[in-house]
Design a protein around this motif. Structure first.
Motif, PDB file in Angstrom:
ATOM      1  N   ALA A  30     -16.595   6.799 -36.145  1.00  9.71           N
ATOM      2  CA  ALA A  30     -17.590   5.834 -36.628  1.00  9.71           C
ATOM      3  C   ALA A  30     -18.828   5.859 -35.741  1.00  9.71           C
ATOM      4  O   ALA A  30     -18.804   6.388 -34.629  1.00  9.71           O
ATOM      5  CB  ALA A  30     -16.999   4.424 -36.654  1.00  9.71           C
ATOM      6  N   GLY A  31     -19.915   5.273 -36.256  1.00  9.11           N
ATOM      7  CA  GLY A  31     -21.130   5.088 -35.465  1.00  9.11           C
ATOM      8  C   GLY A  31     -21.709   6.389 -34.927  1.00  9.11           C
ATOM      9  O   GLY A  31     -21.638   7.448 -35.565  1.00  9.11           O
ATOM     10  N   ILE A  32     -22.274   6.308 -33.744  1.00 11.17           N
ATOM     11  CA  ILE A  32     -22.880   7.483 -33.122  1.00 11.17           C
ATOM     12  C   ILE A  32     -21.844   8.575 -32.897  1.00 11.17           C
ATOM     13  O   ILE A  32     -22.124   9.763 -33.073  1.00 11.17           O
ATOM     14  CB  ILE A  32     -23.559   7.087 -31.802  1.00 11.17           C
ATOM     15  CG1 ILE A  32     -24.770   6.189 -32.080  1.00 11.17           C
ATOM     16  CG2 ILE A  32     -24.000   8.324 -31.011  1.00 11.17           C
ATOM     17  CD1 ILE A  32     -25.379   5.571 -30.844  1.00 11.17           C
ATOM     18  N   GLY A  33     -20.631   8.180 -32.527  1.00  5.72           N
ATOM     19  CA  GLY A  33     -19.586   9.165 -32.283  1.00  5.72           C
ATOM     20  C   GLY A  33     -19.304  10.027 -33.496  1.00  5.72           C
ATOM     21  O   GLY A  33     -19.050  11.233 -33.370  1.00  5.72           O
ATOM     22  N   TYR A  34     -19.359   9.426 -34.687  1.00  6.20           N
ATOM     23  CA  TYR A  34     -19.156  10.210 -35.901  1.00  6.20           C
ATOM     24  C   TYR A  34     -20.216  11.308 -36.003  1.00  6.20           C
ATOM     25  O   TYR A  34     -19.904  12.467 -36.313  1.00  6.20           O
ATOM     26  CB  TYR A  34     -19.203   9.332 -37.163  1.00  6.20           C
ATOM     27  CG  TYR A  34     -19.293  10.180 -38.404  1.00  6.20           C
ATOM     28  CD1 TYR A  34     -18.144  10.735 -38.958  1.00  6.20           C
ATOM     29  CD2 TYR A  34     -20.533  10.502 -38.961  1.00  6.20           C
ATOM     30  CE1 TYR A  34     -18.232  11.589 -40.052  1.00  6.20           C
ATOM     31  CE2 TYR A  34     -20.625  11.351 -40.055  1.00  6.20           C
ATOM     32  CZ  TYR A  34     -19.479  11.896 -40.598  1.00  6.20           C
ATOM     33  OH  TYR A  34     -19.571  12.756 -41.657  1.00  6.20           O
ATOM     34  N   PHE A  35     -21.475  10.952 -35.769  1.00  3.67           N
ATOM     35  CA  PHE A  35     -22.548  11.933 -35.920  1.00  3.67           C
ATOM     36  C   PHE A  35     -22.509  12.988 -34.816  1.00  3.67           C
ATOM     37  O   PHE A  35     -22.870  14.149 -35.051  1.00  3.67           O
ATOM     38  CB  PHE A  35     -23.904  11.229 -35.981  1.00  3.67           C
ATOM     39  CG  PHE A  35     -24.128  10.524 -37.290  1.00  3.67           C
ATOM     40  CD1 PHE A  35     -24.527  11.229 -38.412  1.00  3.67           C
ATOM     41  CD2 PHE A  35     -23.889   9.165 -37.416  1.00  3.67           C
ATOM     42  CE1 PHE A  35     -24.700  10.589 -39.636  1.00  3.67           C
ATOM     43  CE2 PHE A  35     -24.058   8.518 -38.630  1.00  3.67           C
ATOM     44  CZ  PHE A  35     -24.462   9.226 -39.752  1.00  3.67           C
TER      45      PHE A  35
END
Length: 316
Positions: A30-35
């Motif tokens: 999720a969030g920045i970690g996903y990207f």
């Protein structure tokens, strides 16, 4: 006469290939970690999502595979708020080396009351800092087995205005959620820099780099349903903010560069180009309070005592 070789400018949309390498992204669902995970998967590397929620990890993997042809992505269960669970993470990865770990996962609380992890640590400090501190110890053999591994710590601009109090790391005397969050991220960043100093002193091939995403807003982030859905109304209302901050896809850029760019060195701080808030990643001047090596060493000792492990124990 031979001219000096040209240096290819960094392109956030075309990072270099990383076939055969293995990267772990904590909070990669999720969030920045996903990207971060999505962008690293596009380089041909194997990307492992560290997540405490298997269902959400499954959704993230499906989203990455839908956007990255041939993506090599899988997940491992990871709960940074439970220190005893971290001892098996390295074995769960099922690899003989780890080329990078991105310490990204985190908890941010907006309102009281103060909460604690299963180990009795304040939740944000215990998860964001102590969990990653302990995880690094268990991953160090795999990182050391790689030719030039990197530990990339995702800090926060919120840490810039905070200061650590070694006598109140658990926020028992002064608990204010936003301040405690900023201090937990500052502890992470301070640890990342102290780790690199110890790695260099030991002659280790592993490097530790600290990054931050600047201002990263959900409403400026492209949709990745069901992980993140941006409505037209949210996009339009946030349009003026795009002059100063960015979406979480762009907030991932400093971490991705820190993992992949051979020009990045351990002990450096990277963030967005424009005022540290938005734009392509660049190296930043070290924040004054992050340069306090005495405080960083004190934090390391306190973290070792609180977790019962030492990430530097295997360095020599």
């Amino acid at each position: 006469m031979s001219s000096a070789p040209s240096i290819t400018p960094w392109n956030v949309h075309r990072p270099p290939r990383a076939d055969g390498r293995v990267f772990l992204v904590t909070g990669g669902n999720a969030g920045i970690g996903y990207f971060v995970a999505e962008q690293l998967a596009a380089t041909g590397a194997t990307v492992v999502l560290g997540s405490r929620n298997p269902a959400k990890a499954g959704e993230a993997m499906a989203s990455i595979r839908a956007r990255v042809t041939g993506a090599r992505v899988r997940a491992v269960r990871l709960d940074l708020a439970d220190l005893s669970s971290l001892t098996t993470v390295a074995d769960s990865l099922g690899v003989d080396r780890l080329d990078a770990v991105v310490h990204n996962a985190g908890v941010a609380l907006d309102d009281p009351p103060r909460q604690e992890t299963v180990d009795g640590h304040e939740l944000m400090f215990g998860t964001n800092h102590l969990g990653h501190f302990a995880l690094t110890r268990w991953l160090m053999p795999l990182l050391s087995a790689a030719p030039a591994a990197r530990v990339v710590t995702m800090g926060s601009f919120a840490a810039k205005s905070e200061r650590l109090d070694l006598d109140d790391l658990q926020s028992r005397k002064d608990y204010r959620p936003k301040r405690t969050y900023g201090r937990s991220k500052l502890a992470q960043m301070s640890f990342g820099l102290e780790l690199d100093r110890r790695l260099r002193a030991a002659g280790s091939p592993v490097a530790s780099v600290v990054v931050h995403p600047g201002g990263a807003l959900d409403a400026l982030t492209p949709s990745r349903p069901p992980i993140h859905v941006r409505t037209t109304a949210a996009r339009l209302s946030a349009a003026p903010a795009a002059l100063l901050i960015q979406g979480k896809h762009a907030g991932a850029w400093p971490a991705v560069r820190a993992v992949l760019d051979p020009a990045v060195r351990g002990g450096q701080l990277w963030g967005p180009r424009a005022f540290g808030l938005r734009g392509e990643p660049r190296r930043e001047a070290m924040w004054n309070h992050l340069a306090d090596t005495t405080l960083a060493a004190g934090l390391w000792d306190a973290s070792r005592d609180l977790t019962g492990v030492d990430p530097g124990a295997l360095l020599g």
